[in-house]
Write a protein that holds these residues in place. Structure first.
Motif, PDB file in Angstrom:
ATOM      1  N   VAL A 111       0.824  -1.204   0.000  1.00  0.00           N
ATOM      2  CA  VAL A 111       0.000   0.000   0.000  1.00  0.00           C
ATOM      3  C   VAL A 111       0.860   1.257   0.000  1.00  0.00           C
ATOM      4  O   VAL A 111       0.377   2.350  -0.289  1.00  0.00           O
ATOM      5  N   HIS A 112       2.133   1.099   0.323  1.00  0.00           N
ATOM      6  CA  HIS A 112       3.040   2.250   0.335  1.00  0.00           C
ATOM      7  C   HIS A 112       3.530   2.600  -1.072  1.00  0.00           C
ATOM      8  O   HIS A 112       4.290   3.544  -1.243  1.00  0.00           O
ATOM      9  N   SER A 113       3.093   1.826  -2.060  1.00  0.00           N
ATOM     10  CA  SER A 113       3.529   2.064  -3.430  1.00  0.00           C
ATOM     11  C   SER A 113       2.449   2.712  -4.286  1.00  0.00           C
ATOM     12  O   SER A 113       2.558   2.766  -5.500  1.00  0.00           O
ATOM     13  N   ILE A 114       1.398   3.228  -3.646  1.00  0.00           N
ATOM     14  CA  ILE A 114       0.283   3.796  -4.411  1.00  0.00           C
ATOM     15  C   ILE A 114       0.674   5.197  -4.885  1.00  0.00           C
ATOM     16  O   ILE A 114       0.223   6.221  -4.372  1.00  0.00           O
ATOM     17  N   THR A 115       1.552   5.225  -5.874  1.00  0.00           N
ATOM     18  CA  THR A 115       2.080   6.491  -6.385  1.00  0.00           C
ATOM     19  C   THR A 115       1.755   6.705  -7.856  1.00  0.00           C
ATOM     20  O   THR A 115       2.265   7.646  -8.467  1.00  0.00           O
ATOM     21  N   THR A 116       0.946   5.821  -8.435  1.00  0.00           N
ATOM     22  CA  THR A 116       0.497   6.004  -9.813  1.00  0.00           C
ATOM     23  C   THR A 116      -1.004   5.773  -9.869  1.00  0.00           C
ATOM     24  O   THR A 116      -1.581   5.098  -8.998  1.00  0.00           O
ATOM     25  N   ALA A 117      -1.636   6.324 -10.906  1.00  0.00           N
ATOM     26  CA  ALA A 117      -3.078   6.168 -11.056  1.00  0.00           C
ATOM     27  C   ALA A 117      -3.460   4.698 -11.241  1.00  0.00           C
ATOM     28  O   ALA A 117      -4.494   4.243 -10.739  1.00  0.00           O
ATOM     29  N   ARG A 118      -2.628   3.946 -11.959  1.00  0.00           N
ATOM     30  CA  ARG A 118      -2.932   2.530 -12.188  1.00  0.00           C
ATOM     31  C   ARG A 118      -2.908   1.749 -10.872  1.00  0.00           C
ATOM     32  O   ARG A 118      -3.812   0.948 -10.597  1.00  0.00           O
ATOM     33  N   ARG A 119      -1.907   1.984 -10.059  1.00  0.00           N
ATOM     34  CA  ARG A 119      -1.831   1.290  -8.776  1.00  0.00           C
ATOM     35  C   ARG A 119      -2.992   1.693  -7.874  1.00  0.00           C
ATOM     36  O   ARG A 119      -3.503   0.860  -7.113  1.00  0.00           O
ATOM     37  N   GLU A 120      -3.400   2.944  -7.953  1.00  0.00           N
ATOM     38  CA  GLU A 120      -4.517   3.367  -7.120  1.00  0.00           C
ATOM     39  C   GLU A 120      -5.809   2.665  -7.536  1.00  0.00           C
ATOM     40  O   GLU A 120      -6.636   2.312  -6.690  1.00  0.00           O
ATOM     41  N   ARG A 121      -5.999   2.459  -8.826  1.00  0.00           N
ATOM     42  CA  ARG A 121      -7.193   1.734  -9.268  1.00  0.00           C
ATOM     43  C   ARG A 121      -7.169   0.292  -8.761  1.00  0.00           C
ATOM     44  O   ARG A 121      -8.200  -0.253  -8.339  1.00  0.00           O
ATOM     45  N   PHE A 122      -5.995  -0.342  -8.813  1.00  0.00           N
ATOM     46  CA  PHE A 122      -5.874  -1.685  -8.238  1.00  0.00           C
ATOM     47  C   PHE A 122      -6.211  -1.646  -6.741  1.00  0.00           C
ATOM     48  O   PHE A 122      -6.899  -2.534  -6.223  1.00  0.00           O
ATOM     49  N   TYR A 123      -5.724  -0.640  -6.062  1.00  0.00           N
ATOM     50  CA  TYR A 123      -5.918  -0.506  -4.612  1.00  0.00           C
ATOM     51  C   TYR A 123      -7.402  -0.436  -4.263  1.00  0.00           C
ATOM     52  O   TYR A 123      -7.887  -1.202  -3.420  1.00  0.00           O
ATOM     53  N   TRP A 124      -8.141   0.441  -4.929  1.00  0.00           N
ATOM     54  CA  TRP A 124      -9.548   0.599  -4.579  1.00  0.00           C
ATOM     55  C   TRP A 124     -10.386  -0.598  -5.019  1.00  0.00           C
ATOM     56  O   TRP A 124     -11.376  -0.949  -4.361  1.00  0.00           O
ATOM     57  N   GLY A 125     -10.003  -1.243  -6.109  1.00  0.00           N
ATOM     58  CA  GLY A 125     -10.686  -2.476  -6.480  1.00  0.00           C
ATOM     59  C   GLY A 125     -10.498  -3.545  -5.420  1.00  0.00           C
ATOM     60  O   GLY A 125     -11.437  -4.273  -5.065  1.00  0.00           O
ATOM     61  N   THR A 126      -9.279  -3.635  -4.888  1.00  0.00           N
ATOM     62  CA  THR A 126      -8.992  -4.601  -3.830  1.00  0.00           C
ATOM     63  C   THR A 126      -9.746  -4.261  -2.555  1.00  0.00           C
ATOM     64  O   THR A 126     -10.313  -5.139  -1.896  1.00  0.00           O
ATOM     65  N   VAL A 127      -9.763  -2.985  -2.195  1.00  0.00           N
ATOM     66  CA  VAL A 127     -10.497  -2.546  -0.997  1.00  0.00           C
ATOM     67  C   VAL A 127     -11.966  -2.936  -1.099  1.00  0.00           C
ATOM     68  O   VAL A 127     -12.560  -3.448  -0.149  1.00  0.00           O
ATOM     69  N   LEU A 128     -12.564  -2.708  -2.263  1.00  0.00           N
ATOM     70  CA  LEU A 128     -13.977  -3.050  -2.445  1.00  0.00           C
ATOM     71  C   LEU A 128     -14.210  -4.546  -2.257  1.00  0.00           C
ATOM     72  O   LEU A 128     -15.164  -4.951  -1.571  1.00  0.00           O
ATOM     73  N   LEU A 129     -13.350  -5.370  -2.830  1.00  0.00           N
ATOM     74  CA  LEU A 129     -13.538  -6.814  -2.689  1.00  0.00           C
ATOM     75  C   LEU A 129     -13.302  -7.288  -1.254  1.00  0.00           C
ATOM     76  O   LEU A 129     -13.940  -8.243  -0.805  1.00  0.00           O
ATOM     77  N   THR A 130     -12.401  -6.633  -0.528  1.00  0.00           N
ATOM     78  CA  THR A 130     -12.199  -7.018   0.881  1.00  0.00           C
ATOM     79  C   THR A 130     -13.459  -6.743   1.692  1.00  0.00           C
ATOM     80  O   THR A 130     -13.794  -7.497   2.609  1.00  0.00           O
ATOM     81  N   PHE A 131     -14.164  -5.664   1.370  1.00  0.00           N
ATOM     82  CA  PHE A 131     -15.410  -5.382   2.086  1.00  0.00           C
ATOM     83  C   PHE A 131     -16.467  -6.422   1.737  1.00  0.00           C
ATOM     84  O   PHE A 131     -17.210  -6.885   2.609  1.00  0.00           O
ATOM     85  N   GLY A 132     -16.577  -6.771   0.455  1.00  0.00           N
ATOM     86  CA  GLY A 132     -17.533  -7.793   0.062  1.00  0.00           C
ATOM     87  C   GLY A 132     -17.233  -9.133   0.726  1.00  0.00           C
ATOM     88  O   GLY A 132     -18.132  -9.794   1.264  1.00  0.00           O
TER      89      GLY A 132
END
Length: 270
Positions: A123-144
């Motif tokens: 999570v400390h590597s969220i320094t590009t738009a592409r990585r951020e999209r991966f991050y929020w997609g992962t966050v959403l699935l963790t909630f589900g």
């Protein structure tokens, strides 16, 4: 087309207050979704779905981390995540453990894609738009996944809310213990992140649901209001103190493929 790169990670530092606020969002998401659903299904849909996409849009278009913007997005993901986890069960009648298995496979697939694409899941590597999209997609699935797992223990397994709290309260300590024994900090983080959802949701259900369902009967609306009040105070504190700025509290895993910083000026995709 040059990649969109940020000067610093667009996520907060992971320390004790991070986990407290995260647990709050899980409880608010559970109680809030149930409360709005009891008042009006269309209202729940508008706030849950509309709020999720609006908050995520503001988050993704920004170039810097801000506590209010970030945590409101997490809160909206919590509401939306509750709906996508409950949806298959309500619409199709599938057991929660089946939903849990499906979300687990989806989460594993997304993490595999992220790892192969970026070379890191930190999570400390969220320094590009592409990585951020991966991050929020992962966050959403963790909630589900977390929502479905919590419902599996409380309902399908018959443990109820109290024993579910005890179970997940113990389980969430396991990644921390394994991390102290050498487990990757990234693996420990995502395991803990998934477990915050069933723990927080079980606490919210225990407080809000009637005694006939194993709760204390505070009411979902009351639990939601109290949670939102505490959430607002803590996020305001982080905003004022800047206490969750990345790198403030701890050294973390290095990103094997760090993004190059941009020169001064607006960060836009060309």
């Amino acid at each position: 087309m040059s990649p969109r790169v940020f000067r610093a990670p667009k996520v907060p530092e992971v320390f004790l207050l991070f986990w407290i606020v995260k647990l709050l969002t899980t409880g608010i998401g559970e109680a809030g979704a149930d409360f709005m659903g009891s008042v009006s299904i269309p209202l729940a849909g508008v706030v849950g779905v509309g709020g999720f996409f609006v908050a995520l849009w503001f988050q993704l278009r920004a170039d810097t981390y801000h506590p209010v913007r970030y945590w409101v997005t997490v809160l909206m993901v919590a509401l939306f995540g509750t709906m996508i986890a409950d949806g298959p069960h309500v619409a199709l009648g599938t057991p929660y453990y089946v939903d849990s298995a499906i979300y687990f496979l989806l989460l594993c697939a997304l993490l595999t894609w992220w790892q192969r694409s970026e070379g890191t899941l930190s999570v400390h590597s969220i320094t590009t738009a592409r990585r951020e999209r991966f991050y929020w997609g992962t966050v959403l699935l963790t909630f589900g996944l977390g929502t479905a797992v919590g419902d599996t223990t409380a309902i399908n397994m018959g443990l109820g809310f109290g024993w579910s709290i005890a179970l997940f309260g113990v389980l969430i300590l396991v990644p921390f213990g394994l991390w102290r024994l050498g487990l990757s900090a990234t693996a420990a983080f995502w395991a803990s992140y998934v477990l915050t959802r069933p723990l927080g949701a079980s606490v919210a259900d225990w407080l809000g649901k009637p005694p006939s369902q194993g709760g204390l009967d505070w009411g979902d609306g009351t639990v939601t209001a109290l949670g939102l009040g505490l959430f607002a105070v803590l996020v305001a504190y982080l905003t004022i103190t800047h206490g969750d700025v990345e790198g403030t509290h701890a050294h973390h895993d290095e990103d094997p493929r760090p993004a190059e910083p941009l020169a001064e000026g607006p960060h836009v995709t060309t």
